[in-house]
Design an enzyme around this catalytic site. Structure first.
Site, PDB file in Angstrom:
ATOM      1  N   MET A  83       0.844  -1.201   0.000  1.00  0.00           N
ATOM      2  CA  MET A  83       0.000   0.000   0.000  1.00  0.00           C
ATOM      3  C   MET A  83       0.879   1.250   0.000  1.00  0.00           C
ATOM      4  O   MET A  83       0.420   2.333   0.378  1.00  0.00           O
ATOM      5  CB  MET A  83      -0.929  -0.012   1.215  1.00  0.00           C
ATOM      6  CG  MET A  83      -1.878  -1.211   1.180  1.00  0.00           C
ATOM      7  SD  MET A  83      -3.405  -0.933   2.055  1.00  0.00           S
ATOM      8  CE  MET A  83      -2.801  -0.710   3.694  1.00  0.00           C
ATOM      9  N   GLN A 105     -10.222  -2.631   2.545  1.00  0.00           N
ATOM     10  CA  GLN A 105      -9.697  -3.305   3.731  1.00  0.00           C
ATOM     11  C   GLN A 105      -9.617  -2.406   4.960  1.00  0.00           C
ATOM     12  O   GLN A 105      -9.136  -2.822   5.998  1.00  0.00           O
ATOM     13  CB  GLN A 105      -8.344  -3.949   3.440  1.00  0.00           C
ATOM     14  CG  GLN A 105      -7.180  -2.989   3.291  1.00  0.00           C
ATOM     15  CD  GLN A 105      -5.931  -3.722   2.822  1.00  0.00           C
ATOM     16  OE1 GLN A 105      -5.876  -4.245   1.713  1.00  0.00           O
ATOM     17  NE2 GLN A 105      -4.925  -3.775   3.676  1.00  0.00           N
ATOM     18  N   SER A 126       6.698  -0.706  10.442  1.00  0.00           N
ATOM     19  CA  SER A 126       5.317  -0.536   9.995  1.00  0.00           C
ATOM     20  C   SER A 126       5.108   0.932   9.658  1.00  0.00           C
ATOM     21  O   SER A 126       5.711   1.804  10.313  1.00  0.00           O
ATOM     22  CB  SER A 126       4.361  -0.942  11.121  1.00  0.00           C
ATOM     23  OG  SER A 126       3.063  -0.458  10.844  1.00  0.00           O
ATOM     24  N   LYS A 156       5.209 -10.529   9.174  1.00  0.00           N
ATOM     25  CA  LYS A 156       4.666  -9.548  10.125  1.00  0.00           C
ATOM     26  C   LYS A 156       3.130  -9.628  10.164  1.00  0.00           C
ATOM     27  O   LYS A 156       2.516  -9.498  11.206  1.00  0.00           O
ATOM     28  CB  LYS A 156       5.130  -8.158   9.678  1.00  0.00           C
ATOM     29  CG  LYS A 156       4.266  -7.006  10.043  1.00  0.00           C
ATOM     30  CD  LYS A 156       4.824  -6.291  11.234  1.00  0.00           C
ATOM     31  CE  LYS A 156       3.982  -5.169  11.752  1.00  0.00           C
ATOM     32  NZ  LYS A 156       2.950  -4.653  10.920  1.00  0.00           N
ATOM     33  N   ASP A 157       2.525  -9.832   8.988  1.00  0.00           N
ATOM     34  CA  ASP A 157       1.065  -9.957   8.915  1.00  0.00           C
ATOM     35  C   ASP A 157       0.719 -11.436   8.764  1.00  0.00           C
ATOM     36  O   ASP A 157       0.315 -11.900   7.685  1.00  0.00           O
ATOM     37  CB  ASP A 157       0.531  -9.121   7.748  1.00  0.00           C
ATOM     38  CG  ASP A 157       0.847  -7.649   7.940  1.00  0.00           C
ATOM     39  OD1 ASP A 157       0.163  -7.006   8.730  1.00  0.00           O
ATOM     40  OD2 ASP A 157       1.810  -7.160   7.323  1.00  0.00           O
ATOM     41  N   GLY A 202       4.814 -10.491   3.879  1.00  0.00           N
ATOM     42  CA  GLY A 202       5.630 -10.444   5.089  1.00  0.00           C
ATOM     43  C   GLY A 202       5.015 -11.245   6.232  1.00  0.00           C
ATOM     44  O   GLY A 202       3.796 -11.191   6.450  1.00  0.00           O
ATOM     45  N   HIS A 255       9.090  -3.724   3.374  1.00  0.00           N
ATOM     46  CA  HIS A 255       8.669  -3.922   1.982  1.00  0.00           C
ATOM     47  C   HIS A 255       9.880  -4.218   1.096  1.00  0.00           C
ATOM     48  O   HIS A 255       9.837  -5.087   0.226  1.00  0.00           O
ATOM     49  CB  HIS A 255       8.002  -2.656   1.426  1.00  0.00           C
ATOM     50  CG  HIS A 255       6.802  -2.191   2.196  1.00  0.00           C
ATOM     51  ND1 HIS A 255       6.823  -1.069   2.983  1.00  0.00           N
ATOM     52  CD2 HIS A 255       5.552  -2.684   2.277  1.00  0.00           C
ATOM     53  CE1 HIS A 255       5.635  -0.886   3.516  1.00  0.00           C
ATOM     54  NE2 HIS A 255       4.842  -1.855   3.112  1.00  0.00           N
TER      55      HIS A 255
HETATM   56  P1  AMP Z   1       1.392  -3.090   3.442  1.00  0.00           P
HETATM   57  O1  AMP Z   1       1.927  -2.031   2.554  1.00  0.00           O
HETATM   58  O2  AMP Z   1       1.328  -2.704   4.894  1.00  0.00           O
HETATM   59  O3  AMP Z   1       0.113  -3.691   2.917  1.00  0.00           O
HETATM   60  O4  AMP Z   1       2.456  -4.260   3.414  1.00  0.00           O
HETATM   61  C1  AMP Z   1       2.863  -4.834   2.202  1.00  0.00           C
HETATM   62  C2  AMP Z   1       3.641  -6.088   2.477  1.00  0.00           C
HETATM   63  O5  AMP Z   1       4.797  -5.787   3.266  1.00  0.00           O
HETATM   64  C3  AMP Z   1       2.831  -7.121   3.285  1.00  0.00           C
HETATM   65  O6  AMP Z   1       3.073  -8.408   2.761  1.00  0.00           O
HETATM   66  C4  AMP Z   1       3.383  -6.966   4.658  1.00  0.00           C
HETATM   67  O7  AMP Z   1       3.273  -8.151   5.431  1.00  0.00           O
HETATM   68  C5  AMP Z   1       4.838  -6.657   4.366  1.00  0.00           C
HETATM   69  N1  AMP Z   1       5.465  -6.013   5.517  1.00  0.00           N
HETATM   70  C6  AMP Z   1       5.007  -4.949   6.219  1.00  0.00           C
HETATM   71  N2  AMP Z   1       5.822  -4.686   7.259  1.00  0.00           N
HETATM   72  C7  AMP Z   1       6.819  -5.596   7.211  1.00  0.00           C
HETATM   73  C8  AMP Z   1       7.967  -5.854   8.015  1.00  0.00           C
HETATM   74  N3  AMP Z   1       8.271  -5.117   9.074  1.00  0.00           N
HETATM   75  N4  AMP Z   1       8.770  -6.887   7.658  1.00  0.00           N
HETATM   76  C9  AMP Z   1       8.485  -7.661   6.581  1.00  0.00           C
HETATM   77  N5  AMP Z   1       7.413  -7.464   5.786  1.00  0.00           N
HETATM   78  C10 AMP Z   1       6.589  -6.456   6.097  1.00  0.00           C
END
Ligand code: AMP
Length: 284
Positions: free
Chosen positions: A30, A61, A185, A149-150, A147, A37
């Site tokens: 996102m 979401q 994050s 993390k999620d 990740g 990322h």
């Molecule tokens: P988002 O932009 O928050 O939707 O995250 C995009 C992707 O990055 C998702 O697969 C998350 O799980 C991953 N992600 C976010 N934070 C981390 C982190 N600290 N370490 C590894 N992957 C991450």
């Protein structure tokens, strides 16, 4: 590196790449990119001929309109970061490109989506599952990177990939942390300096439980207590939940056996809700 906005163009381009036998790696995000990322992007770069990163703040979401509104958006900064990683395409569609007029089809993954984050954020995983289905359908990637993390998101995406028969392998990247141990994050930027330093308690609590399990603690309730006690020792932190669940089904476990077990937490610092987790018995 090219920025693509149109779904039709993304789709015809990936069709052509498949005909040329190129392996396509896809990293959905996102935006507001950070080292978490970028570690997924690096992994994709190593494994695939073509790397596509999507940047799309997915309204479906967000259960809180305010969260959606204040979500950081800076495509120029994100593109500048990605330009250093030799990626091939950024897919940055407008909302109307994903959710066309009269949009009414949603993907709902049963069982995995009502607990943990799903309980606190109704509709969240329906939004995630729907957008990922649309994006997978558009690009048909060979590999998609998510990740750890999620962790619940990973379980949901793996389930949906199997159930809907996508020919996409899900690759899970380890959680990238700040020096203090706090998981990276986009939400960390909403923490005050003091909250940010105190938020490392989450990682410390998870590590305590992991060490206890390594030293032979098999009782899930006891492991949850170890996490709870540590987090509650920090007055800034408000524990939302700590759960000890099967890593795949997300069903609560009583005794730690051979299977992968997830210890997942959500903790509030002021208005900011942070999640993190650790895995016991990680499968190779
Ligand atoms: P988002 O932009 O928050 O939707 O995250 C995009 C992707 O990055 C998702 O697969 C998350 O799980 C991953 N992600 C976010 N934070 C981390 C982190 N600290 N370490 C590894 N992957 C991450």
């Amino acid at each position: 590196m090219e920025i693509i906005n149109r779904r039709a163009r993304m789709s015809s381009l990936t069709r052509k790449l498949r005909r040329e036998n190129k392996t396509i790696g896809f990293v959905p995000t996102m935006g507001a990119l950070h080292a978490g990322h970028l570690s997924l992007v690096e992994e994709a770069r190593q494994m695939c001929d073509i790397v596509i990163v999507s940047i799309f703040v997915n309204p479906a979401q967000f259960n809180e309109p305010k969260d959606l509104e204040k979500y950081p958006r800076d495509l120029t900064a994100d593109a500048a970061l990605l330009s250093e990683y030799q990626i091939d395409y950024i897919y940055a569609p407008e909302t109307s490109e994903i959710y066309g007029e009269g949009f009414s089809t949603y993907v709902y993954v049963e069982n995995l989506t009502e607990t943990l984050e799903g309980a606190s954020r109704p509709g969240h995983f329906r939004g995630v599952a729907t957008v990922i289905t649309i994006l997978f359908n558009t690009m048909r990637p060979d590999y998609a990177f998510f990740g750890q993390k999620d962790a619940q998101q990973v379980a949901v995406i793996k389930r949906l990939t199997r159930d809907l028969g996508f020919d996409t392998e899900i690759v899970v990247g380890r959680t990238i942390r700040e020096e203090s141990g706090l998981a990276m994050s986009s939400r960390n930027t909403h923490l005050s300096a003091e909250e940010r330093s105190k938020a490392s308690i989450i990682y410390q609590a998870l590590r305590r439980a992991k060490i206890a399990a390594k030293e032979g603690e098999r009782n899930a309730v006891r492991l949850a207590e170890i996490v709870r006690e540590k987090i509650e020792s920090e007055s800034f932190a408000q524990l939302d939940y700590v759960a000890v669940v099967d890593g795949e089904t997300l069903e609560p476990v009583e005794k730690i056996g051979e299977n992968a077990v997830l210890i997942a937490v959500a903790v509030r610092f002021g208005n900011v809700r942070l999640i993190d987790n650790t895995i016991l018995n990680r499968q190779p």
